[in-house]
Design a protein around this motif. Structure first.
Motif, short mmCIF file in Angstrom:
data_model
loop_
_atom_site.label_atom_id
_atom_site.label_comp_id
_atom_site.label_asym_id
_atom_site.label_seq_id
_atom_site.Cartn_x
_atom_site.Cartn_y
_atom_site.Cartn_z
N LEU A 183 2.22 8.55 12.15
CA LEU A 183 0.85 8.23 12.56
C LEU A 183 0.08 9.48 12.99
N GLU A 184 0.78 10.41 13.60
CA GLU A 184 0.10 11.63 14.07
C GLU A 184 -0.38 12.49 12.91
N VAL A 243 0.85 -1.19 0.00
CA VAL A 243 0.00 0.00 0.00
C VAL A 243 0.89 1.24 0.00
N SER A 244 0.59 2.19 -0.88
CA SER A 244 1.38 3.43 -0.95
C SER A 244 1.03 4.33 0.23
N PRO A 245 2.03 4.88 0.92
CA PRO A 245 1.76 5.76 2.06
C PRO A 245 1.02 7.02 1.62
N ASP A 246 0.05 7.42 2.40
CA ASP A 246 -0.73 8.62 2.09
C ASP A 246 -1.41 9.10 3.36
N PRO A 247 -0.81 10.05 4.10
CA PRO A 247 -1.40 10.51 5.36
C PRO A 247 -2.81 11.05 5.20
N GLY A 248 -3.04 11.77 4.08
CA GLY A 248 -4.38 12.32 3.86
C GLY A 248 -5.42 11.23 3.72
#
Length: 525
Positions: free
Chosen positions: A386-387, A337-342
């Motif tokens: 994570l924040e 899974v590609s990281p994406d905070p939004g």
């Protein structure tokens, strides 16, 4: 007159023998070895034992792999290949494994290698499982060992167990040792090792330095070098300095910042992925992370590539999944899974949680091979990621042994952890970490329980057809991606540098060097 000449000649020979036997230590051993062009291999720490049954540290394994051999071994990848056995076959029910041994092989002390020697070695481990670190793991599924004929041996297993072949390829526990040496030296055997490998022990110094000499009776291609010196140098900067000064020819544990310099100076740098995994684990049976949707949101927030660049550039390999490259089933790993905070924040909201959801993240205070930055630094960096997705993280740090106890007690909500494989078989990753049968012993630290995954993993253990096993593991990996019990982070990266005049060096999985093929070119640095 003639008798006087004979007497003087005899006296001279005796004095010469006395000098060689008793006074050689007056001449520095290092000078003698340099004259014989023994290449020097630098270890990060000294070997602790030369008995493969007792070895449980990487440095011992590196030395032992050049003295001893097993029935099979791992290639430079993780495929099993013949060694002291030329071929093998498993019965249709997977409970009998028959090995056909290589003829005309002798141990270093002249003892013939045969089926009886195999039986003695295995029974030594079976009868003293509580004494030897890997005895139960390696041979615990063995019911008995049969000598069919001098060059044929059969293992009868208590139950079908496909990873058994990989157990026999382990550089510790599985190698064959001389039965005569075992009988002669008993508890002191570790001081008098006798294997079948390309090198023979010549000296083991008080400072931990091990000197091996070429085995002129080796069954395979005879070593081209007269021997090798294993020397322990804990300081990485000092190891690099010794390489550049020509006082050592091979070294492990090269700092990433020195790699380019060494390459420019004519050194070859070999990088081998470790048989391990670093991960962020979630308790799947308690607290917030019982919710798979929340676990997936947390995974979406984590960026292992960013962590690697931030904490340990050039020292780890970013993981695609639980299996390192080269492991059976690795190619079946779903795309990460590609990281994406939004997007992670959106998933958090969709799962019914408001930003600011509080979690406690456990960490260890030491470094690990798969995490050279240390558990606390990694945990705090992950907490920062994570924040950004709406989690509010507190980090709780323990010493390593206390940390493992805290996880067993299921403190907190999530934790930084890792695993190092014993044998390089996918079962040793997937069954160990994700079978519900491993929860009670603490290896399945997330308490992940999926009945379908349990069934698939049990089936894979009983399937000796690797094509079918690969298909089974593909399904397991799909379930793990969907259920997200962990976030897979990194694998260690074993880095070995060799001088330009060193050719034929083979680095096997777990950073194990095989020096039997090494050639030392002259007049080069």
């Amino acid at each position: 007159m003639r008798q006087r000449i004979i007497f003087l000649l005899t006296l001279g020979i005796c004095l010469w023998i006395f000098y060689i036997k008793w006074l050689v230590p007056v001449v520095p051993t290092s000078w003698l070895l340099q004259k014989q062009e023994f290449p020097v291999y630098l270890l990060e720490s000294p070997a602790r034992t030369l008995d493969p049954a007792r070895a449980d540290d990487p440095s011992s394994a590196r030395v032992l792999a050049n003295i001893y051999e097993g029935l099979v071994r791992l290639r430079t990848g993780t495929e099993v290949e013949p060694c002291l056995a030329v071929r093998w076959e498993a019965s249709p029910d997977g409970r009998q494994w028959t090995f056909y041994l290589r003829p005309d092989v002798t141990f270093h002390d002249g003892t013939p290698f045969n089926a009886e020697a195999v039986k003695i070695n295995v029974e030594r481990m079976l009868q003293q499982q509580e004494r030897y670190t890997y005895a139960a793991f390696t041979y615990g599924m063995v019911q008995s060992v049969e000598v069919i004929d001098p060059l044929t041996v059969r293992f009868n297993l208590k139950y079908p167990y496909a990873p058994f072949l990989y157990n026999l390829a382990m550089p510790v526990a599985a190698p064959m040792v001389s039965p005569r040496a075992l009988q002669q030296y008993k508890e002191e055997f570790w001081k008098h090792p006798a294997g079948t490998g390309p090198f023979i022990i010549q000296q083991w110094k008080d400072d931990g330095e091990v000197v091996l000499a070429a085995n002129s009776n080796y069954w395979g291609v005879k070593p081209s070098i007269p021997g090798v010196i294993f020397r322990s140098v804990p300081d990485p900067a000092k190891r690099t300095e010794l390489l550049l000064a020509g006082k050592a020819q091979i070294s492990e544990g090269i700092p990433p910042q020195e790699v380019a310099n060494l390459k420019n100076r004519g050194f070859r740098v070999i990088e081998t992925p470790g048989l391990d995994i670093s991960y962020l684990g979630f308790y799947t049976d308690k607290g917030l992370f019982r919710d798979a949707a929340l676990r997936r949101a947390a995974r979406q927030a984590c960026d292992p590539h960013e962590l690697a660049e931030q904490l340990f550039p050039g020292r780890v390999l970013v993981a695609r999944g639980p299996l390192p490259p080269g492991i059976l089933g690795y190619e079946q790993t779903p795309e990460p899974v590609s990281p994406d905070p939004g997007k992670a924040r959106q998933e958090l909201l969709a799962a019914g949680y408001t930003p600011g959801v509080q979690i406690t993240l456990l960490a260890y205070n030491s470094t690990r091979p798969y995490n050279p930055a240390g558990g606390e630094r990694l945990a705090r960096a992950l907490a920062g990621q994570l924040e950004k997705a709406g989690f509010s993280c507190s980090v709780k740090v323990y010493p390593w042994d206390e940390f493992k106890k805290a996880i067993y007690r299921q403190e907190g909500d999530a934790f930084i952890y890792g695993w190092t494989s014993d044998n390089g078989d996918p079962d040793n990753f997937l069954f160990t970490l994700f079978s519900s049968t491993q929860i009670s012993g603490g290896l399945n630290a997330t308490h992940y329980h999926n009945l379908k995954v349990d069934t698939l993993l049990a089936s894979a253990q009983q399937t000796t057809d690797n094509t079918l096993r690969t298909r089974i593991y593909r399904e397991v990996l799909k379930y793990l991606q969907e259920d997200a019990p962990v976030v897979f982070l990194h694998h260690s990266l074993h880095t070995v540098a060799a001088a330009g005049n060193i050719q034929g060096l083979i680095i096997r999985p777990q950073g194990i060097p095989f020096l039997g093929n090494v050639q030392l070119k002259q007049n080069e640095k």
